[in-house]
Design a protein around this motif. Structure first.
Motif, mmCIF file in Angstrom:
data_model
loop_
_atom_site.group_PDB
_atom_site.id
_atom_site.type_symbol
_atom_site.label_atom_id
_atom_site.label_comp_id
_atom_site.label_asym_id
_atom_site.label_seq_id
_atom_site.Cartn_x
_atom_site.Cartn_y
_atom_site.Cartn_z
ATOM 1 N N ARG A 195 0.911 -1.202 0.127
ATOM 2 C CA ARG A 195 0.098 -0.121 -0.138
ATOM 3 C C ARG A 195 0.979 1.271 -0.082
ATOM 4 O O ARG A 195 1.994 1.277 0.598
ATOM 5 C CB ARG A 195 -0.806 0.191 1.337
ATOM 6 C CG ARG A 195 -2.142 -0.914 1.253
ATOM 7 C CD ARG A 195 -2.874 -1.032 2.382
ATOM 8 N NE ARG A 195 -1.939 -1.254 3.809
ATOM 9 C CZ ARG A 195 -2.496 -1.002 4.820
ATOM 10 N NH1 ARG A 195 -3.356 -0.184 5.228
ATOM 11 N NH2 ARG A 195 -1.533 -1.253 5.804
ATOM 12 N N LEU A 196 0.669 2.162 -0.826
ATOM 13 C CA LEU A 196 1.323 3.334 -0.767
ATOM 14 C C LEU A 196 1.236 4.368 0.454
ATOM 15 O O LEU A 196 0.455 5.344 0.543
ATOM 16 C CB LEU A 196 0.897 4.394 -2.047
ATOM 17 C CG LEU A 196 1.687 3.718 -3.234
ATOM 18 C CD1 LEU A 196 1.351 2.301 -3.522
ATOM 19 C CD2 LEU A 196 1.234 4.737 -4.478
ATOM 20 N N LEU A 227 -3.377 2.915 -4.016
ATOM 21 C CA LEU A 227 -3.418 4.303 -3.564
ATOM 22 C C LEU A 227 -4.439 5.124 -2.943
ATOM 23 O O LEU A 227 -5.531 4.487 -3.251
ATOM 24 C CB LEU A 227 -3.105 4.877 -5.125
ATOM 25 C CG LEU A 227 -3.052 6.511 -5.013
ATOM 26 C CD1 LEU A 227 -1.468 7.122 -4.360
ATOM 27 C CD2 LEU A 227 -2.997 7.131 -6.552
ATOM 28 N N THR A 237 -2.377 11.458 -4.186
ATOM 29 C CA THR A 237 -2.345 11.176 -5.574
ATOM 30 C C THR A 237 -1.503 12.219 -6.532
ATOM 31 O O THR A 237 -0.701 11.748 -7.562
ATOM 32 C CB THR A 237 -3.800 11.292 -5.984
ATOM 33 O OG1 THR A 237 -4.346 12.388 -5.757
ATOM 34 C CG2 THR A 237 -4.801 10.122 -5.496
ATOM 35 N N LEU A 240 2.297 11.032 -6.389
ATOM 36 C CA LEU A 240 2.507 10.032 -7.035
ATOM 37 C C LEU A 240 2.719 10.475 -8.491
ATOM 38 O O LEU A 240 3.329 10.301 -9.390
ATOM 39 C CB LEU A 240 1.454 8.817 -7.069
ATOM 40 C CG LEU A 240 1.403 7.684 -7.929
ATOM 41 C CD1 LEU A 240 2.696 7.043 -7.696
ATOM 42 C CD2 LEU A 240 0.243 6.744 -7.688
ATOM 43 N N TYR A 251 4.228 3.340 -11.719
ATOM 44 C CA TYR A 251 3.103 2.924 -11.077
ATOM 45 C C TYR A 251 1.998 2.034 -11.707
ATOM 46 O O TYR A 251 1.521 2.250 -12.615
ATOM 47 C CB TYR A 251 2.256 4.084 -10.283
ATOM 48 C CG TYR A 251 1.165 3.790 -9.594
ATOM 49 C CD1 TYR A 251 1.226 2.924 -8.468
ATOM 50 C CD2 TYR A 251 -0.318 3.931 -10.036
ATOM 51 C CE1 TYR A 251 0.248 2.436 -7.659
ATOM 52 C CE2 TYR A 251 -1.326 3.587 -8.977
ATOM 53 C CZ TYR A 251 -1.004 2.813 -7.882
ATOM 54 O OH TYR A 251 -1.999 2.427 -7.138
#
Length: 385
Positions: A195-196, A227, A237, A240, A251
């Motif tokens: 998990r990010l 995410l 977000t 990323l 990703y």
């Protein structure tokens, strides 16, 4: 046969991490109910043969003020369903499910310590007191690594006669079969599956990738995982998107089957701050992939340093960079040997049958105790009609 309930903070958690246990208990003829917040995994759990009940909860953080409402909700479900045994996973379900269970035997599994322990201070103090009160009456408490078990014992959160050790969630060694080395040549692939979250070491992974790119621009760094997770340490977000635009990270989103992604990687990386028994590293080892992980509880239990992979300091992008460069400097035969050693270690220590048998023994133990709750066959069939 018994009615066994499993509860966690996501249906996905049960499907992804407890599937071998679910299948083993179903094969024994037990009725299984999953109590968790619903997600895309509900249909798959029902196809396996589980009954599913939705649980409304906020999985983010360990807010003790939200606990009483969660405990009341769980208590209402337990009274309605009257399972013979409840198996708990994840922090809130273990703590507040324990309070709600009453006379129903409850078997918690400490799969990790979470942000509260990592943060220290008042949060850790609150978490320890909640655990101490919640686990006091249980006969069995499972841990996924020796260091978490030792921490709970040294802080008097559990007794030595309660604490049992499991090899993580176990691994299906046929499903995660060994694969030949990836042939990426001058464009080696480093894969992180998580998990990010900042607590997983995503920031260090990105910083190390950026540094390695200055020496080997063709190296590829991939992120696979959810995410926007409901967690205080979640990566935004926009952050990323900036990494992707910079070209430092690929990703990959999420994948129902991680095997092709692992097979295509040269090395699997997990720079987490602390783990229970990281599934990512266990899957990578089973598929004969070398790994790089932080020298922290959980990770160092799975990785045999210098044999199945490399360990590096936690919260240290430069230390991770050094480990990545060491891996790149290795001759191909050493990388292959690490992968083979990882597979052998998984076969010796992490076979899913070990976990299933441990749960069978624990369930039998708590059901033999004087005063243990007994569900009648009539009530059990009514609950599943």
């Amino acid at each position: 046969m018994m009615h066994i309930m499993l509860t966690a903070n996501a249906a996905w958690n049960i499907l992804n991490f407890r599937k071998p246990l679910v299948q083993g208990l179903l094969s024994d003829g037990h009725h299984l109910t999953v109590l968790a917040p619903p997600d895309h995994s509900v249909g798959a759990l029902e196809q396996l043969g589980c009954k599913f009940l939705p649980l409304s909860m906020d999985a983010k953080g360990l807010n003790p003020f939200s606990g009483p409402a969660l405990a009341r909700q769980m208590r209402a479900v337990f009274r309605q369903e009257r399972p013979d045994v409840i198996l708990g996973f994840t922090i809130k379900n273990n703590i507040f499910g324990s309070r709600a269970a009453g006379d129903i035997p409850f078997i918690p599994n400490v799969t990790g310590l979470g942000t509260a322990f990592l943060s220290g201070g008042i949060l850790r103090f609150v978490a320890e007191n909640l655990y101490r009160r919640a686990f006091a009456r249980h006969e069995v408490v499972f841990f996924q690594n020796e260091e978490d078990r030792g921490l709970f014992l040294s802080h008097h959160l559990v007794r030595s006669d309660q604490a049992r050790l499991l090899p993580g969630s176990g691994i299906d060694l046929e499903y995660f079969a060994p694969m030949p080395p990836a042939e990426n040549g001058d464009a080696p692939v480093f894969l992180m599956i998580a998990r990010l979250l900042r607590d997983k070491g995503v920031l260090e992974f990105v910083d190390a990738a950026r540094a390695v790119h200055t020496r080997l621009p063709t190296a590829r760094f991939q992120l696979l995982g959810e995410l926007g997770a409901s967690n205080r340490s979640a990566i935004h977000t926009t952050t990323l998107a900036e990494w992707q635009q910079e070209g430092v990270i690929e990703y990959l989103g999420v994948a129902p089957d991680v095997r092709p992604v692992i097979a295509a990687a040269d090395c699997v990386v997990l720079p987490s701050y602390r783990e229970g028994a990281p599934r990512t590293l266990i899957e990578a080892g089973a598929m004969a992939r070398p790994v790089i992980a932080t020298d922290v509880p959980g990770c160092r239990s799975v990785v045999a340093a210098e044999i199945t992979g490399l360990l590096c300091p936690p919260r240290d992008a430069q230390g991770l960079e050094a480990a990545l460069l060491r891996f790149l400097a290795m001759p191909p035969e050493r990388r292959v040997a690490m992968g083979r050693a990882g597979r052998a270690r998984m076969e010796d220590l992490y076979d899913q049958s070990i976990v299933v048998e441990a749960y069978r023994a624990a369930i039998a133990k708590v059901q033999m105790l004087p005063g243990a709750h007994r569900n009648t066959s009539q009530n059990r069939e009514a609950n599943f009609s």
